[in-house]
Design an enzyme around this catalytic site. Sequence first.
Site, PDB file in Angstrom:
ATOM      1  N   LYS A 145       0.953  -1.054  -0.058  1.00 51.97           N
ATOM      2  CA  LYS A 145       0.008  -0.078   0.207  1.00 51.97           C
ATOM      3  C   LYS A 145       0.920   1.277   0.152  1.00 51.97           C
ATOM      4  O   LYS A 145       1.783   1.485   1.075  1.00 51.97           O
ATOM      5  CB  LYS A 145      -0.933   0.007   1.293  1.00 51.97           C
ATOM      6  N   GLU A 187      -0.515  -2.275  16.574  1.00 56.35           N
ATOM      7  CA  GLU A 187      -0.646  -3.034  15.385  1.00 56.35           C
ATOM      8  C   GLU A 187      -0.440  -4.395  15.586  1.00 56.35           C
ATOM      9  O   GLU A 187      -0.945  -5.549  15.226  1.00 56.35           O
ATOM     10  CB  GLU A 187       0.008  -2.430  14.206  1.00 56.35           C
ATOM     11  N   LYS A 221       0.691 -11.234   7.650  1.00 54.13           N
ATOM     12  CA  LYS A 221       0.335 -10.237   6.639  1.00 54.13           C
ATOM     13  C   LYS A 221       0.701 -10.758   5.518  1.00 54.13           C
ATOM     14  O   LYS A 221       0.057 -10.712   4.528  1.00 54.13           O
ATOM     15  CB  LYS A 221       1.104  -8.715   6.979  1.00 54.13           C
ATOM     16  N   GLU A 231      -7.319  -6.133  -1.474  1.00 54.30           N
ATOM     17  CA  GLU A 231      -8.073  -5.922  -0.666  1.00 54.30           C
ATOM     18  C   GLU A 231      -9.678  -5.929  -1.068  1.00 54.30           C
ATOM     19  O   GLU A 231     -10.365  -5.090  -0.670  1.00 54.30           O
ATOM     20  CB  GLU A 231      -7.958  -4.512   0.039  1.00 54.30           C
ATOM     21  N   ASN A 239      -8.018  -4.344   8.841  1.00 49.20           N
ATOM     22  CA  ASN A 239      -8.515  -3.041   9.134  1.00 49.20           C
ATOM     23  C   ASN A 239      -9.238  -2.981  10.420  1.00 49.20           C
ATOM     24  O   ASN A 239     -10.059  -2.259  10.995  1.00 49.20           O
ATOM     25  CB  ASN A 239      -9.695  -2.432   7.983  1.00 49.20           C
ATOM     26  N   HIS A 242      -9.587  -0.153  12.927  1.00 50.51           N
ATOM     27  CA  HIS A 242      -9.418   1.103  11.941  1.00 50.51           C
ATOM     28  C   HIS A 242     -10.578   2.015  11.567  1.00 50.51           C
ATOM     29  O   HIS A 242     -10.198   3.127  11.475  1.00 50.51           O
ATOM     30  CB  HIS A 242      -8.526   0.561  10.786  1.00 50.51           C
ATOM     31  N   HIS A 246      -9.705   5.403  12.694  1.00 52.18           N
ATOM     32  CA  HIS A 246      -9.141   6.480  11.617  1.00 52.18           C
ATOM     33  C   HIS A 246     -10.269   7.613  11.837  1.00 52.18           C
ATOM     34  O   HIS A 246      -9.845   8.789  11.765  1.00 52.18           O
ATOM     35  CB  HIS A 246      -9.548   5.810   9.999  1.00 52.18           C
ATOM     36  N   HIS A 258      -1.825   7.294  15.314  1.00 54.26           N
ATOM     37  CA  HIS A 258      -2.438   6.408  14.518  1.00 54.26           C
ATOM     38  C   HIS A 258      -2.531   5.083  15.597  1.00 54.26           C
ATOM     39  O   HIS A 258      -3.828   4.651  15.824  1.00 54.26           O
ATOM     40  CB  HIS A 258      -1.550   5.685  13.468  1.00 54.26           C
TER      41      HIS A 258
END
Length: 347
Positions: A145, A187, A221, A231, A239, A242, A246, A258
């Site tokens: 990404k 994370e 991952k 995705e 996510n 997220h 977010h 974050h």
Amino acid sequence: MVDMRKVTVNASKTYDIIIKKGAIDLVGNLTKDIIAQGKVCVISDSNVAPLYMERVKNSLSKEGIKAKEYVFPAGEKSKNAQTYIEILNFLAQGGFTRKDTLIALGGGVTGDLTGFCAATYMRGIKFIQLPTSLLAAVDSSVGGKTGIDLSCGKNLAGAFYQPSMVIFDSDVLKTLSKEYFADGMAEVIKYAMIKGEGLDKLILAEELDIEEIVERCVKIKRDIVNADEFESGIRQILNFGHTVGHAIEAQSDYTISHGRCVAMGMYIVTKAYKCENLCKQLFKMLEKFNLKTNCPYTPKEILERAKKDKKADSSGVNLIVSKEMGKCEIVKITMDELLLLIKEGMK
Ligand code: GLY
């Protein structure tokens, strides 16, 4: 090379993720075949460049590779169209061609920005990720990404574009502040919640085995990216936390980091689903790294931000829900349902 952990990604490009103490000084040796006879530009920010730029360039120079450098002011504010164009012009003025390589030396901002430059400069040149934050090592440097922020929101311009190699030197974490380290641990906790792999025990262990943790995270991952690079399905589970996270980040005008926002997001959703035991386990992991669970905004404020997220549409949003450690599901909910969930999770 001894004591080197290697995880191979097989997406639209096959590449290795190398985890090794002291790897910064081996960058030249590890990447010389990728760089081949081409030119190199190492892109970094004003915080990381003074710490590692010379070492990376020396290591390249030992292999006869001369590298140019481009350093931009540290911070999310630099991940914008202006810096992106400046880098492209720098490359064009320096005579960079399709045969050349960019190296991203830094955290998520540097990796995303450099990756997007690599994806678009002359329709695509090679790039190598050297993550210097835990968050970048376990998440953003892997999986392709890339992108920049627009004034309307984060990561609104970008591309899926895989690196040619990722090299993580675990020694770099020594220079990371507690706050940045905790951001990455949020994370790591996400991976424990969605896939398990014994990460909860490693996270709660008295002494953190960081190389083992990073390897387990990137293997999770790797498997997800191999299965769903773009995705359209399973990758969405990354996510977890997220959607709400977010929204909190945007509401804070990016003053709350974050990882901290993802921590709150994971907790709010897990609490909303009344999974008491899991909630306690999650809280214990977050607490260890001083990651707070109480959100400073109202459910309505969060909802308004969530509506603007690029992953939401008029029918609602795919929410990732974990009801048991290491397991998760994708649940399609409307925005009205999301509001109710946020209210429940913030009670
Ligand atoms: N950071 C989530 C992903 O790479 O899909």
